[in-house]
Design an enzyme around this catalytic site. Structure first.
Site, PDB file in Angstrom:
ATOM      1  N   ARG A 202       2.875   4.511  -2.612  1.00  0.00           N
ATOM      2  CA  ARG A 202       1.789   5.117  -3.389  1.00  0.00           C
ATOM      3  C   ARG A 202       2.279   5.568  -4.769  1.00  0.00           C
ATOM      4  O   ARG A 202       1.531   5.556  -5.731  1.00  0.00           O
ATOM      5  CB  ARG A 202       1.153   6.269  -2.618  1.00  0.00           C
ATOM      6  CG  ARG A 202       0.260   5.764  -1.467  1.00  0.00           C
ATOM      7  CD  ARG A 202      -0.270   6.881  -0.601  1.00  0.00           C
ATOM      8  NE  ARG A 202      -1.182   7.779  -1.285  1.00  0.00           N
ATOM      9  CZ  ARG A 202      -2.501   7.639  -1.337  1.00  0.00           C
ATOM     10  NH1 ARG A 202      -3.072   6.606  -0.740  1.00  0.00           N
ATOM     11  NH2 ARG A 202      -3.259   8.506  -1.969  1.00  0.00           N
TER      12      ARG A 202
ATOM     13  N   ASP B 155       9.653  14.694  -0.608  1.00  0.00           N
ATOM     14  CA  ASP B 155       8.775  15.456   0.270  1.00  0.00           C
ATOM     15  C   ASP B 155       8.472  16.763  -0.464  1.00  0.00           C
ATOM     16  O   ASP B 155       9.367  17.573  -0.719  1.00  0.00           O
ATOM     17  CB  ASP B 155       9.498  15.716   1.595  1.00  0.00           C
ATOM     18  CG  ASP B 155       8.706  16.656   2.486  1.00  0.00           C
ATOM     19  OD1 ASP B 155       7.600  17.097   2.082  1.00  0.00           O
ATOM     20  OD2 ASP B 155       9.186  16.950   3.597  1.00  0.00           O
ATOM     21  N   GLY B 156       7.210  16.955  -0.791  1.00  0.00           N
ATOM     22  CA  GLY B 156       6.835  18.106  -1.613  1.00  0.00           C
ATOM     23  C   GLY B 156       7.117  19.454  -0.973  1.00  0.00           C
ATOM     24  O   GLY B 156       7.230  20.462  -1.677  1.00  0.00           O
TER      25      GLY B 156
ATOM     26  N   CYS C  89     -10.034  16.948  -0.242  1.00  0.00           N
ATOM     27  CA  CYS C  89     -11.338  16.271  -0.261  1.00  0.00           C
ATOM     28  C   CYS C  89     -11.934  16.293   1.141  1.00  0.00           C
ATOM     29  O   CYS C  89     -12.482  15.314   1.624  1.00  0.00           O
ATOM     30  CB  CYS C  89     -11.229  14.866  -0.835  1.00  0.00           C
ATOM     31  SG  CYS C  89      -9.970  13.839  -0.105  1.00  0.00           S
TER      32      CYS C  89
HETATM   33  C1  LIG Z   1      -5.277  13.448  -1.694  1.00  0.00           C
HETATM   34  S1  LIG Z   1      -3.939  12.436  -2.044  1.00  0.00           S
HETATM   35  C2  LIG Z   1      -3.611  12.800  -3.725  1.00  0.00           C
HETATM   36  C3  LIG Z   1      -4.596  12.176  -4.695  1.00  0.00           C
HETATM   37  C4  LIG Z   1      -4.168  12.322  -6.149  1.00  0.00           C
HETATM   38  N1  LIG Z   1      -3.914  13.698  -6.493  1.00  0.00           N
HETATM   39  C5  LIG Z   1      -5.182  11.740  -7.081  1.00  0.00           C
HETATM   40  O1  LIG Z   1      -5.981  12.512  -7.654  1.00  0.00           O
HETATM   41  O2  LIG Z   1      -5.202  10.527  -7.284  1.00  0.00           O
HETATM   42  C6  LIG Z   1      -2.624  13.183  -1.183  1.00  0.00           C
HETATM   43  C7  LIG Z   1      -1.270  12.580  -1.437  1.00  0.00           C
HETATM   44  O3  LIG Z   1      -0.282  13.398  -0.817  1.00  0.00           O
HETATM   45  C8  LIG Z   1       0.818  12.577  -0.511  1.00  0.00           C
HETATM   46  N2  LIG Z   1       1.678  13.317   0.448  1.00  0.00           N
HETATM   47  C9  LIG Z   1       1.580  13.380   1.789  1.00  0.00           C
HETATM   48  N3  LIG Z   1       2.552  14.158   2.283  1.00  0.00           N
HETATM   49  C10 LIG Z   1       3.265  14.603   1.231  1.00  0.00           C
HETATM   50  C11 LIG Z   1       4.402  15.441   1.112  1.00  0.00           C
HETATM   51  N4  LIG Z   1       4.975  15.984   2.180  1.00  0.00           N
HETATM   52  N5  LIG Z   1       4.855  15.676  -0.118  1.00  0.00           N
HETATM   53  C12 LIG Z   1       4.286  15.142  -1.207  1.00  0.00           C
HETATM   54  N6  LIG Z   1       3.213  14.341  -1.146  1.00  0.00           N
HETATM   55  C13 LIG Z   1       2.713  14.082   0.060  1.00  0.00           C
HETATM   56  C14 LIG Z   1       0.180  11.320   0.021  1.00  0.00           C
HETATM   57  O4  LIG Z   1       1.067  10.237  -0.115  1.00  0.00           O
HETATM   58  C15 LIG Z   1      -1.058  11.199  -0.863  1.00  0.00           C
HETATM   59  O5  LIG Z   1      -0.842  10.287  -1.901  1.00  0.00           O
END
Ligand SMILES: C[S@@+](CC[C@H](N)C(=O)[O-])C[C@H]1O[C@@H](n2cnc3c(N)ncnc32)[C@H](O)[C@@H]1O
Lengths: 263, 376
Positions: free
Chosen positions: B201, B229-230, B302
């Protein structure tokens, strides 16, 4: 002139003239209207057919102003030949449409007299065998929703299947609610709207649902306001936008279907 | 035959619907049928204009009947919300002026700083009830696209974040990059850190940025893209950023109802789905730690789910105080929602944060957002 003269007291008329029309009970201006309409018809037999049509309509018990209204609505009636007309009327009587109902059907939907006996028979066969309606139910359908005889077969079949499988409605309820009167678009729009709002569920194999579905009658036999306030509980704005969205969904679905079949 | 098509007994989309029927109906009460019908029908897009593109598409889009919803805002103070103090300063033409709202005294007598909307963010939408779709954007002579199609409601978290000149900004869960792009449109960010745990992604995000933003603005001294990992951010960069956007992974209600592919309600992902609120809390905590004192945090999702929205924020506020000694203040977003109530439907009476709820005539959202300010 006495315009109230009933068909029974008429002298046999053999040619269509203003005079004979007045004799049949039409007013002067009505007579002129009919006379003009028939003289615009091409072919020598037109006037003769017009005459037999008028007679047949009077025999059904319709009054002159109703007859005029029907002819305006469906000018093809002028051109049907007498024996065909008699066969068609006879066939409908055989199907159970006796005096009162036949009169009602013809005045609601005069086009039915333009439909060949063969076509009507095949619709009846379809309703009996494919859709499993009883003889009486078929009579009721013809009486309440005569337009079925001219509906495209695919469309009619889809409409039946929609109610039966998608909405889970049995034959008796379709007849009772005069389901076939409504266009497929209307049916799908109201049903899908309720379904997406969570107010209608397709019954499972045992005919069960988690919610109580509204009755077919309450969904369809009300005007839009009534439907929105009492059944869907929604605003006219929502329903209007939904109609537009759904129309586009179907269009695209058909398009996809078409291209899949073409492959 | 037409109807005898054998469908999977429990596709993820129907599991999602069952789940939402149980939870959202309790939460939204009589509003649920209306929201449900909207969620199950085609959503509406907004076209985020790309200021970096040479092509002037604004006039073209306006000719098709769209309008910039930010410039179509409701600046009237309603009688129902007399506590709102608003000042609109119009300096010169519309281009150079932003609209700023300041809330002098909020509920509980909190002092709130003015909310400044960047004049560079423009997002076009078709009017209420109009279901016209946007055409795909075309590249200009440099290959940059004229607009980015996104849920117009997802612009609100970016606006609420209130980025100001020279700010150091972190976008913790950024892919595929819609909100990152909106933040970049403000052209006022000092340094932007973009992160997403998913490598694939993140690649998509890179592609998006390359299709919209000129190379010089993506240079190392302006922007950093990572795939960490955030949840560990608090250990990497503590007390660093002026603004942090935490747009967490969630049940993505609309997607879960419409697409069986990659659906979080599929049986095989039950565990992952159950752990979402915990992950969301950890991400929010990490974001709070990464923010500098007096900096601001925006949490968004969302989904309509209270457990993933308000509950996560509530827990984070307590945890921040108890485990990290960080005092947080909830920032009232009502000036923002009041301003855009002509374009979006907002959930009434949320005790924490604001939420755009889908409606057939304005089928945006769901978007939940809650803004926090670090006091310590
Ligand atoms: C709702 S989407 C973000 C959409 C984006 N902000 C946009 O406006 O296009 C959530 C994202 O969180 C990421 N994600 C999932 N777990 C995560 C983690 N532990 N740390 C960072 N990102 C993570 C996913 O890969 C996903 O792309």
């Amino acid at each position: 002139h006495n315009h109230e003269v009933g068909p029974q007291s008429r002298k046999p008329v053999t040619e269509l003239s203003l005079h004979s029309l007045v004799d049949m009970g039409f007013t002067d201006s009505q007579s002129e209207q009919i006379y003009e309409a028939t003289s615009n018809l091409r072919g020598g037999s037109a006037a003769r057919h017009a005459l037999s049509t008028l007679t047949a309509l009077f025999v059904l018990g319709l009054n002159p102003s109703t007859v005029l209204r029907l002819l305006e609505k469906c000018p093809e009636l002028y051109t049907i030949n007498e024996s065909q007309l008699q066969q068609r009327i006879g066939n409908m009587r055989k199907l159970g449409l006796v005096e009162g109902s036949l009169q009602r059907v013809v005045s609601y939907y005069p086009q039915i007299l333009t439909v060949p006996v063969k076509t009507v028979k095949s619709v009846v066969l379809f309703l009996r065998e494919k859709c499993q309606f009883t003889v009486q139910q078929v009579t009721d359908i013809l009486r309440d929703s005569p337009t079925v005889v001219l509906e495209k077969r695919g469309q009619l079949e889809y409409k039946f299947q929609y109610a039966y499988f998608r909405m889970g409605v049995k034959q008796a309820w379709m007849v009772k609610s005069r389901y076939f009167r409504f266009s497929l678009d209307e049916v799908r729009c109201r049903h899908c709207f309720l379904e997406r709002r969570g107010l209608y569920q397709t019954p499972d194999k045992k005919g069960q649902t988690l919610i109580i579905n509204p009755k077919l009658d309450d969904i369809f036999n009300v005007d839009e306001d009534g439907f929105l306030t009492h059944v869907a509980n929604a605003s006219a704005e929502e329903f209007e936008v939904f109609g537009k969205l759904l129309a586009r969904e179907w269009q695209e679905e058909q398009h996809q279907h078409g291209s899949v079949e073409a492959d | 035959e037409k109807w005898a098509v054998t469908r999977t007994k429990h596709p993820p989309t129907s599991l999602a619907l069952q789940h939402f029927d149980a939870t959202h109906s309790v939460q939204l009460g009589p509003l649920w049928p209306s929201v449900r019908a909207a969620l199950l029908s085609e959503k509406k897009y907004g076209a985020l204009l790309n200021n970096f593109s040479y092509d002037v598409v604004l006039a073209d889009l306006e000719a098709q009947g769209c309008r910039d919803f930010l410039r179509d805002a409701d600046t009237e103070v309603s009688a129902a919300q007399p506590f709102l103090e608003q000042e609109s300063e119009v300096v010169g033409d519309e281009e150079s002026s932003g609209v700023s709202i300041s809330k002098k005294s909020g509920i509980d007598g909190q002092q709130l700083s003015p909310l400044h909307l960047s004049p560079h963010i423009k997002c076009l939408v078709f009017p209420r009830g109009d279901i016209t779709r946007f055409k795909p954007a075309r590249p200009d002579m440099c290959g940059l696209l004229g607009y980015y199609l996104m849920d117009a409601a997802s612009l609100l978290p970016c606006l609420a974040l209130d980025v100001q000149e020279g700010h150091n900004v972190l976008d913790l869960c950024a892919a595929p990059g819609g909100k990152t792009l909106a933040l970049l449109q403000t052209q006022s960010i000092g340094y932007l850190c973009v992160n997403d745990a998913s490598v694939s992604r993140t690649l998509r995000l890179r592609k998006v940025l390359n299709s919209y933003v000129p190379k010089p603005l993506l240079a190392d001294e302006k922007l950093r893209i990572t795939s960490f990992d955030g949840t560990i951010w608090g250990d990497i960069e503590r007390n660093t950023f002026d603004r942090v956007l935490i747009d967490v992974p969630c049940t993505t209600d609309r997607h879960s109802l419409m697409e069986d592919d990659n659906n979080i309600f599929s049986k095989s992902r039950t565990g992952e789905r159950r752990k979402l609120p915990q992950l969301q809390l950890e991400l929010l905590m990490a974001g709070i730690e990464a923010t500098c004192p007096s900096g601001e945090i925006l949490y968004s999702t969302c989904t309509l789910s209270q457990i993933q929205n308000q509950s996560v924020v509530e827990q984070a506020i307590v945890l921040a105080r108890e485990n990290h000694g960080i005092q947080l203040q909830v920032v009232d977003l009502r000036p923002l929602t009041h301003m855009f109530r002509k374009t979006f439907h907002f959930a009434p009476d949320l005790h924490l944060g604001e939420m755009v709820i889908p409606h057939l005539a304005a089928n945006f959202g769901p978007i939940y957002m809650c803004k926090l300010r670090r006091l310590t």
